[in-house]
Scaffold this active site. Structure first.
Site, PDB file in Angstrom:
ATOM      1  N   TYR A  53       0.845  -1.204   0.000  1.00 18.63           N
ATOM      2  CA  TYR A  53       0.000   0.000   0.000  1.00 18.63           C
ATOM      3  C   TYR A  53       0.881   1.255   0.000  1.00 18.63           C
ATOM      4  O   TYR A  53       1.746   1.373   0.841  1.00 18.63           O
ATOM      5  CB  TYR A  53      -0.897   0.043   1.242  1.00 18.63           C
ATOM      6  CG  TYR A  53      -1.914  -1.061   1.372  1.00 18.63           C
ATOM      7  CD1 TYR A  53      -2.222  -1.888   0.304  1.00 18.63           C
ATOM      8  CD2 TYR A  53      -2.568  -1.299   2.584  1.00 18.63           C
ATOM      9  CE1 TYR A  53      -3.156  -2.907   0.447  1.00 18.63           C
ATOM     10  CE2 TYR A  53      -3.503  -2.304   2.721  1.00 18.63           C
ATOM     11  CZ  TYR A  53      -3.787  -3.110   1.654  1.00 18.63           C
ATOM     12  OH  TYR A  53      -4.719  -4.116   1.791  1.00 18.63           O
ATOM     13  N   ALA A 215     -18.202  -2.580   0.114  1.00 20.58           N
ATOM     14  CA  ALA A 215     -18.295  -2.745  -1.343  1.00 20.58           C
ATOM     15  C   ALA A 215     -17.809  -1.490  -2.073  1.00 20.58           C
ATOM     16  O   ALA A 215     -18.530  -0.895  -2.881  1.00 20.58           O
ATOM     17  CB  ALA A 215     -19.720  -3.106  -1.757  1.00 20.58           C
ATOM     18  N   GLY A 217     -17.522   1.407  -1.129  1.00 19.80           N
ATOM     19  CA  GLY A 217     -18.292   2.610  -0.823  1.00 19.80           C
ATOM     20  C   GLY A 217     -19.734   2.547  -1.267  1.00 19.80           C
ATOM     21  O   GLY A 217     -20.551   3.387  -0.867  1.00 19.80           O
ATOM     22  N   LYS A 222     -23.764   6.315  -1.015  1.00 19.84           N
ATOM     23  CA  LYS A 222     -23.286   7.511  -1.721  1.00 19.84           C
ATOM     24  C   LYS A 222     -23.493   7.409  -3.230  1.00 19.84           C
ATOM     25  O   LYS A 222     -23.686   8.412  -3.912  1.00 19.84           O
ATOM     26  CB  LYS A 222     -21.795   7.697  -1.410  1.00 19.84           C
ATOM     27  CG  LYS A 222     -21.160   8.915  -2.053  1.00 19.84           C
ATOM     28  CD  LYS A 222     -19.683   9.015  -1.676  1.00 19.84           C
ATOM     29  CE  LYS A 222     -19.012  10.200  -2.345  1.00 19.84           C
ATOM     30  NZ  LYS A 222     -17.572  10.284  -1.988  1.00 19.84           N
TER      31      LYS A 222
END
Length: 316
Positions: A53, A215, A217, A222
């Site tokens: 990352y 998932a 977001g 949203k």
């Protein structure tokens, strides 16, 4: 909010894990420190990251998340309040990937240096490495545990037959045994986990720390149309959820979040926390308000009617 044991170890974590994939990517050092301080102050203790990352970001090379966490450890002095999980095996550059003994020995030193710590609580195989015998990988981990550099080990993204083989080899050779497994699991992506993974992890007492808990977001509510995806970094990952089943799940989340005076994201995580085969879901936040929605999930006890409504709406 009771803590939960990781496998057969003596390590316990709160039932929500902070996902460190955003550190060094969408959060700078100051925001990262602010979020981690708030997370710990709210009573939580587990942070999950990986050496790779955030190598996917243009200009990054991997190690950015671990570096940010290491800076926070040094500044805050809170290393002893964190159960730190990181991973090895994803490609960090030419010839830098996999689960060979040689590479694990090299990679762990890089992680320890970036994290500014002398031990990792949970060291995880990020991806299966079919070219390396499981005996070699597990022998390397066993050495690290004996040396005190790693407390326990786990796996992520393994096919179940490979995970099963690894557990058997560890038991036969008296090596350190995988105590955790990290699969994709959320209200939308249920089938593979419930059909293939959970039966094995439950039978073998492997603690499940699930990723993609919201998932990408979508389960935050949203994204409800293709227009909502415009300009979003996650558009490519979220588009697949804009289906009749996806909208049915959102409708159920809207109803239950109103009932609990909460948010769809919070309820989605509360459903995972209540799942009998899950120890703790991983979730990320880039603002304190988002973090509050996540941590609130550990304080919500969904009743049977709410869980059944979500199960029915998300049925595969």
């Amino acid at each position: 909010m009771g803590n939960r044991k990781l496998g057969n170890s003596d390590i316990e974590i709160a039932p929500l894990v902070f996902g460190g994939n955003v550190f060094g990517w969408t959060t700078d050092d100051n925001r990262t420190f602010e979020l981690l301080d708030a997370f710990v102050d709210a009573g939580f203790n587990a942070v999950d990251t990986a050496d790779v990352y955030s190598a996917w970001v243009p200009g990054n090379h991997g190690g950015e998340s671990e570096t940010a966490i290491g800076k926070w450890f040094k500044k805050s002095g809170k290393r002893d309040r964190i159960i730190l999980a990181t991973k090895v095996g994803a490609e960090m550059g030419p010839g830098k990937k996999g689960l060979s003994k040689k590479y694990i020995r090299e990679a762990v030193e890089g992680s320890l240096k970036r994290l500014q710590t002398d031990y990792i609580d949970l060291y995880q195989s990020h991806y299966n490495d079919p070219e390396t015998p499981v005996e070699e990988t597990l022998e390397a981990y066993n050495e690290l545990v004996k040396a005190g550099k790693v407390r326990i080990i786990g796996a992520s993204n393994f096919p179940i037959p490979r995970l099963e083989e690894s557990v058997k080899v560890s038991q036969q050779e008296n090596f350190a045994v995988y105590q955790t497994f990290q699969p994709e699991f959320n209200l939308f992506d249920r089938q593979d986990f419930e059909e293939n993974i959970a039966p094995f992890t439950v039978d073998n007492n492997l603690s499940v720390i699930s990723y993609f808990s919201l998932a990408s977001g979508f389960l935050s509510g949203k994204y409800r149309s293709k227009d909502d995806l415009k300009g979003s970094k996650r558009s490519g990952m979220v588009a697949k959820y804009l289906t009749e089943r996806g909208f049915k799940i959102l409708a159920a989340l809207d109803e239950i979040s109103a009932e609990y005076n909460s948010s769809p994201a919070t309820i989605s995580l509360a459903w995972l926390i209540a799942h009998p085969a899950v120890t703790a879901p991983i979730a990320s936040a880039t603002t304190l308000d988002q973090l509050r929605q996540l941590t609130e999930a550990a304080t919500i006890n969904l009743d049977e009617a709410a869980i059944e409504k979500l199960n029915t709406a998300s049925a595969w």
